[in-house]
Design an enzyme around this catalytic site. Structure first.
Site, PDB file in Angstrom:
ATOM      1  N   GLY A  79       0.814  -1.222   0.000  1.00  7.79           N
ATOM      2  CA  GLY A  79       0.000   0.000   0.000  1.00  7.79           C
ATOM      3  C   GLY A  79       0.839   1.259   0.000  1.00  7.79           C
ATOM      4  O   GLY A  79       2.060   1.218   0.077  1.00  7.79           O
ATOM      5  N   ASP A 130       9.033   5.998   7.540  1.00  9.91           N
ATOM      6  CA  ASP A 130       8.808   7.380   7.987  1.00  9.91           C
ATOM      7  C   ASP A 130       7.850   8.161   7.083  1.00  9.91           C
ATOM      8  O   ASP A 130       7.522   9.310   7.365  1.00  9.91           O
ATOM      9  CB  ASP A 130      10.138   8.128   8.121  1.00  9.91           C
ATOM     10  CG  ASP A 130      10.882   8.252   6.793  1.00  9.91           C
ATOM     11  OD1 ASP A 130      10.349   7.796   5.751  1.00  9.91           O
ATOM     12  OD2 ASP A 130      11.997   8.800   6.785  1.00  9.91           O
ATOM     13  N   ARG A 166      -2.586  -0.991  -9.959  1.00 10.30           N
ATOM     14  CA  ARG A 166      -1.408  -1.831 -10.175  1.00 10.30           C
ATOM     15  C   ARG A 166      -1.830  -3.293 -10.274  1.00 10.30           C
ATOM     16  O   ARG A 166      -2.932  -3.648  -9.818  1.00 10.30           O
ATOM     17  CB  ARG A 166      -0.448  -1.682  -8.975  1.00 10.30           C
ATOM     18  CG  ARG A 166      -0.105  -0.239  -8.651  1.00 10.30           C
ATOM     19  CD  ARG A 166       0.312  -0.099  -7.175  1.00 10.30           C
ATOM     20  NE  ARG A 166       0.356   1.306  -6.780  1.00 10.30           N
ATOM     21  CZ  ARG A 166       1.465   2.046  -6.725  1.00 10.30           C
ATOM     22  NH1 ARG A 166       2.629   1.504  -6.994  1.00 10.30           N
ATOM     23  NH2 ARG A 166       1.418   3.311  -6.374  1.00 10.30           N
ATOM     24  N   ASP A 222       3.757  -4.597  -7.590  1.00 15.03           N
ATOM     25  CA  ASP A 222       3.209  -3.332  -7.066  1.00 15.03           C
ATOM     26  C   ASP A 222       3.713  -2.138  -7.870  1.00 15.03           C
ATOM     27  O   ASP A 222       3.180  -1.047  -7.739  1.00 15.03           O
ATOM     28  CB  ASP A 222       3.556  -3.157  -5.584  1.00 15.03           C
ATOM     29  CG  ASP A 222       5.031  -3.372  -5.295  1.00 15.03           C
ATOM     30  OD1 ASP A 222       5.548  -4.440  -5.648  1.00 15.03           O
ATOM     31  OD2 ASP A 222       5.671  -2.462  -4.744  1.00 15.03           O
TER      32      ASP A 222
HETATM   33  P1  AMP Z   1       8.834   1.354  -3.593  1.00 12.38           P
HETATM   34  O1  AMP Z   1      10.159   0.697  -3.412  1.00 12.38           O
HETATM   35  O2  AMP Z   1       8.907   2.852  -3.626  1.00 12.38           O
HETATM   36  O3  AMP Z   1       8.047   0.780  -4.719  1.00 12.38           O
HETATM   37  O4  AMP Z   1       8.024   1.042  -2.250  1.00 12.38           O
HETATM   38  C1  AMP Z   1       7.636  -0.248  -1.869  1.00 12.38           C
HETATM   39  C2  AMP Z   1       6.693  -0.156  -0.689  1.00 12.38           C
HETATM   40  O5  AMP Z   1       7.358   0.427   0.423  1.00 12.38           O
HETATM   41  C3  AMP Z   1       5.476   0.702  -0.938  1.00 12.38           C
HETATM   42  O6  AMP Z   1       4.402   0.124  -0.227  1.00 12.38           O
HETATM   43  C4  AMP Z   1       5.865   2.042  -0.323  1.00 12.38           C
HETATM   44  O7  AMP Z   1       4.754   2.819   0.054  1.00 12.38           O
HETATM   45  C5  AMP Z   1       6.670   1.605   0.871  1.00 12.38           C
HETATM   46  N1  AMP Z   1       7.668   2.601   1.276  1.00 12.38           N
HETATM   47  C6  AMP Z   1       8.816   2.942   0.629  1.00 12.38           C
HETATM   48  N2  AMP Z   1       9.478   3.904   1.314  1.00 12.38           N
HETATM   49  C7  AMP Z   1       8.740   4.204   2.398  1.00 12.38           C
HETATM   50  C8  AMP Z   1       8.881   5.114   3.508  1.00 12.38           C
HETATM   51  N3  AMP Z   1       9.929   5.921   3.604  1.00 12.38           N
HETATM   52  N4  AMP Z   1       7.911   5.131   4.444  1.00 12.38           N
HETATM   53  C9  AMP Z   1       6.840   4.307   4.347  1.00 12.38           C
HETATM   54  N5  AMP Z   1       6.647   3.423   3.358  1.00 12.38           N
HETATM   55  C10 AMP Z   1       7.573   3.362   2.393  1.00 12.38           C
HETATM   56 MG    MG Z   2       6.388   1.334  -5.650  1.00 10.64          MG
END
Ligand code: AMP
Ligand code: MG
Length: 469
Positions: A80, A115, A173, A243
C-alpha cells in the site's frame, strides 16, 4: 484545482482516508508549467509550494491506497501507499481523468514502520527521468512539482526532504488486484476491473468472463509495448515488482532505474538485484511473469471452476512471448531502418548486437551514429565497418526517417542524473537540469546544445543505483 474523488467505492479497505502531514518550510523547487497548462491547474504561484507539500487541505479528502506486491518474487499481501496520498483526479483539456498523488507526504495506515518521507534526490530523479521518458515517447506517470520540505530525512545519511506530485492515468497496479484477490473480495475485484476497463480500455464492451479475459489480453499487449519501448532506449526499471506495474501500461516508480550505456543484455544497476532478476534483457520475462500474477488474481471473475478459469487465462499469458518476439523484431528493424522483414534480417541484428557487446560500444551513440551515417553525417566505429557493408545493402531511401524516429540523440545518462541530483542536494537548484530538460524535450531532433549530453562517462560502467527512498 477541481478534484474528483477516486477509488472510494471499490472496497472498505481499498482507499483509506488519510491526510498528508504538514511540512515545516515548503519551497517550490520544480514546477512543470506545460503539464500544469494541460490540466488547467492554474494554482497561483504563491500557493503552489504549500498546496503540493500537502499543507493545504483539498476539496476532496485524500486517500492512501492498499495494494499487495510480489517484491523480487516474494509476496507481501499488504504493502500500500506507505508514503503517498492520492488527492483525487483532475480533468485534462480532452476531458480525461488523471490521478494526482503526493509522494513523501507523511505516514499512512500502510507505512509499516517507515517514515512516510521522500528524500530530495529521489524526488528530482523521478521528475527528470519521467519527463525524459515522456519526451522519448514512452508511456509514463509524470511529475507536476517537487517541493522541498525544509526538513531532514534520515537515510544512510541525513538528506533534505521533498514531496513530489505525481500525475498518472491511474494508480491501478497488478498488486491492487492481488490485494483484493488475497482477501477473497470478488465484488471489489470486479469493481476494480470495471474501473480499469472504463479508464484504460473503454473499447472492451463484452460482459461476463469475456470482459475480464479481454482486459487481461489488453494489459498484456500494453506491457509488451512498454517493455519494447524501454529496450529501444536502453531503460532498465530495476524494480519491476507487481506493485510497480500499472495495468494502464505506464512506467511507474523511478527508484533504482538507470539507462544502459554499453550494450549488454545482462546489465543490472540496482544494488539489491543480486540475481539479475530485473536485468535489461530479462525485463520481458518479468513483465510476462507479472501479467501471470494478474491472471491469477482474475480467476474468480472468469469461472467458479478454477481449472476452467486457468485454462482460459493461460493461453493469454502464453501469447505474451509470441507478441513480444514479433514486436521485438520490428523494433530492431526500425532501429536499423529495415523496411519490411527479409531473410537475413535476424542475423544482421544479432551480428550487430554481438559486435556492440564485444567492443563495449555505447548503445545510444552507436544507433545515433548509424542513423546519421545513412544521411552522410557521421562516421561509424571501425569495429562496425565490415558489418555495415552488409547492412548498407539492405537499407533504402526511407531508412533515415524510420531510424531517426526510433533512435534518440540523447537519453538521461546516469552521470547527468547524478550531477543534477548532487546540485539539487547542495544548492536546491541545478543549472545542468535546466539545460538538460530543454534538449531532453526533443530527444530525436539533434541540436548543438545536445553534444554535452552525448558524452559517455567511464564511471557509468560501475554505476550502482539504490532503491529510491
Ligand atoms: P517502492 O520501493 O517505492 O516501490 O516502495 C515499496 C513499498 O514500500 C510501498 O508500499 C511504499 O509505500 C513503501 N515505502 C517505501 N518507502 C517508504 C517510507 N519511507 N515510508 C513508508 N513506506 C515506504
Ligand atoms: Mg512502488
Amino acid at each position: 484545482m477541481k478534484l474528483v474523488p477516486r477509488y472510494t467505492d471499490i472496497a472498505d479497505n481499498f482507499a483509506i482516508e488519510d491526510q498528508p502531514s504538514s511540512v515545516a518550510a515548503p519551497q517550490l523547487l520544480l514546477w512543470n508549467a506545460s503539464l500544469a497548462k494541460q490540466f488547467n491547474l492554474d494554482v497561483e504561484p504563491q500557493l503552489r509550494a504549500s498546496n503540493f507539500a500537502g499543507n493545504e487541505p483539498q476539496s476532496v479528502k485524500a486517500v492512501a491506497l492498499g495494494y499487495s506486491g510480489h517484491q523480487f518474487g516474494h509476496f507481501s499481501p499488504r504493502l500500500g501507499d506507505g508514503r503517498a496520498h492520492l488527492l483525487g483526479a483532475v480533468n485534462d483539456d480532452k476531458n480525461q481523468l488523471w490521478d494526482i498523488q503526493l509522494k513523501g507526504s507523511g505516514v499512512t495506515p500502510y507505512s509499516r514502520g517507515g517514515d512516510g518521507k521522500c528524500a530530495l534526490g529521489p524526488a528530482v530523479r523521478e521528475y527528470v527521468m519521467s519527463e525524459a521518458m515522456h519526451a522519448l515517447g514512452i508511456p509514463t506517470t509524470r511529475c507536476l512539482a517537487v517541493v522541498g520540505t525544509g526538513e531532514t530525512v534520515y537515510r544512510s545519511q541525513p538528506q533534505p526532504g521533498a514531496v513530489v506530485t505525481r500525475i498518472a492515468s491511474s494508480h491501478i497496479r497488478v498488486g491492487s488486484f492481488q490485494y483484493l484477490a488475497t482477501q477473497g473480495d470478488i465484488e471489489g475485484l470486479k469493481k476494480l476491473a470495471d474501473l480499469a476497463i472504463e479508464r484504460h480500455y473503454p473499447e472492451i464492451k463484452s460482459e461476463g468472463p469475456e470482459r475480464y479475459l479481454a482486459f487481461l489480453a489488453s494489459v498484456t499487449n500494453n506491457q509488451v509495448s512498454l517493455i519494447i519501448n524501454w529496450m529501444r532506449v536502453g531503460f532498465i526499471h530495476g524494480v519491476m515488482n507487481t506493485d510497480n506495474t500499472l495495468v494502464s501500461g505506464e512506467t511507474i516508480d523511478y527508484g533504482p532505474c538507470a539507462m544502459m550505456d554499453n550494450f549488454d543484455f545482462d546489465t543490472v544497476f540496482s544494488s539489491i538485484d543480486k540475481q539479475g532478476r530485473y536485468a535489461f534483457g530479462n525485463q520481458p520475462n518479468m513483465a510476462s511473469w507479472n501479467c501471470a500474477r494478474l491472471a491469477e488474481s482474475l480467476i474468480p471473475l472468469i469461472s467458479d471452476d478454477e481449472e476452467k478459469a486457468v485454462s482460459l487465462l493461460t493461453p493469454l499469458i502464453h501469447r505474451f512471448s509470441e507478441k513480444f518476439n514479433t514486436e521485438f523484431t520490428a523494433m530492431w528493424g526500425k532501429k536499423l531502418g529495415l523496411v519490411g522483414v527479409k531473410e537475413g534480417d535476424k542475423e544482421l541484428v544479432s551480428e550487430l548486437l554481438t559486435l556492440l557487446q564485444e567492443h563495449h560500444l555505447d548503445y545510444t551513440n552507436t544507433f545515433d551514429a548509424l542513423t546519421e551515417f545513412v544521411n552522410g553525417n557521421a562516421t561509424l566505429p571501425e569495429e562496425l565497418t565490415e558489418w555495415a557493408n552488409k547492412w548498407q545493402r539492405r537499407i533504402s531511401n526511407e531508412s533515415y526517417e524510420i531510424m531517426r524516429a526510433a533512435n534518440p540523440c540523447i537519453i538521461p545518462r546516469n552521470h547527468i542524473i547524478e550531477t543534477i541530483l548532487a546540485e539539487y542536494n547542495e544548492l536546491g537548484s541545478s543549472k545542468l537540469m535546466s539545460r538538460f530538460i530543454k534538449v531532453a524535450n526533443n530527444p530525436y531532433l539533434f541540436s548543438d546544445d545536445m553534444t554535452e549530453f552525448q558524452k559517455v562517462h567511464l564511471n557509468d560502467t560501475n554505476y550502482k543505483t539504490f532503491c529510491g527512498t
